[in-house]
Design a protein around this motif. Structure first.
Motif, mmCIF file in Angstrom:
data_model
loop_
_atom_site.group_PDB
_atom_site.id
_atom_site.type_symbol
_atom_site.label_atom_id
_atom_site.label_comp_id
_atom_site.label_asym_id
_atom_site.label_seq_id
_atom_site.Cartn_x
_atom_site.Cartn_y
_atom_site.Cartn_z
ATOM 1 N N PRO A 2 0.788 -1.254 0.211
ATOM 2 C CA PRO A 2 -0.137 -0.103 -0.142
ATOM 3 C C PRO A 2 0.932 0.979 -0.023
ATOM 4 O O PRO A 2 1.836 1.468 0.886
ATOM 5 C CB PRO A 2 -0.584 -0.093 1.160
ATOM 6 N N GLU A 6 -3.865 6.813 2.650
ATOM 7 C CA GLU A 6 -5.202 6.055 2.939
ATOM 8 C C GLU A 6 -5.143 4.564 3.184
ATOM 9 O O GLU A 6 -5.423 4.054 4.263
ATOM 10 C CB GLU A 6 -6.332 6.411 2.290
ATOM 11 N N ASP A 7 -4.192 4.116 2.044
ATOM 12 C CA ASP A 7 -4.153 2.499 2.159
ATOM 13 C C ASP A 7 -3.030 2.329 3.296
ATOM 14 O O ASP A 7 -3.101 0.979 3.788
ATOM 15 C CB ASP A 7 -3.347 2.008 0.990
ATOM 16 N N ARG A 10 -4.873 2.164 6.455
ATOM 17 C CA ARG A 10 -6.014 0.822 6.423
ATOM 18 C C ARG A 10 -5.181 -0.428 6.972
ATOM 19 O O ARG A 10 -5.800 -1.145 7.770
ATOM 20 C CB ARG A 10 -6.792 0.968 5.218
ATOM 21 N N GLU A 55 -6.317 -7.600 1.003
ATOM 22 C CA GLU A 55 -6.058 -6.020 0.759
ATOM 23 C C GLU A 55 -4.786 -5.909 -0.082
ATOM 24 O O GLU A 55 -4.779 -4.924 -0.929
ATOM 25 C CB GLU A 55 -6.458 -5.308 1.973
ATOM 26 N N SER A 59 -4.089 -4.360 -3.718
ATOM 27 C CA SER A 59 -3.091 -3.366 -3.904
ATOM 28 C C SER A 59 -2.184 -3.648 -4.980
ATOM 29 O O SER A 59 -1.846 -2.882 -5.871
ATOM 30 C CB SER A 59 -2.825 -2.642 -2.674
#
Length: 95
Positions: A2, A6-7, A10, A55, A59
């Motif tokens: 990421p 923001e990534d 998270r 996740e 990405s």
């Protein structure tokens, strides 16, 4: 990996939750918690780790195969080789 703030936030949040789950599981083992409750906590921990893996994989795929206007996207020299490497990685994690 990421890259956006923001990534990253998270992923760090997910990791903090996983850490908390692992610590709670360790406490439960130390306290002699019933096996059925331990198994439920282990399943939750596994689900959280799988969610994190999904996740990060999402990405990675978006970086690899996303639009060419994405400045953080690495140059793909051989798409077939990249797909082979990705499939090898997936097979490893899906065992």
């Amino acid at each position: 990996m990421p890259y956006s703030p923001e990534d990253k936030k998270r992923v760090i949040t997910r990791l903090s939750r996983i850490k908390g789950q692992a610590e709670a599981l360790a406490r439960a083992v130390e306290e002699g918690t019933d096996c059925s409750a331990l198994l439920q906590q282990i399943a939750a921990l596994r689900g959280a780790a799988n969610g994190l893996m999904a996740e990060v994989l999402d990405s990675h795929l978006r970086e690899l195969f996303g639009s060419s206007s994405n400045a953080t996207r690495p140059a793909v020299i051989d798409p077939d080789a990249e797909i082979d490497a990705l499939m090898k990685m997936l097979r490893t994690y899906l065992k």
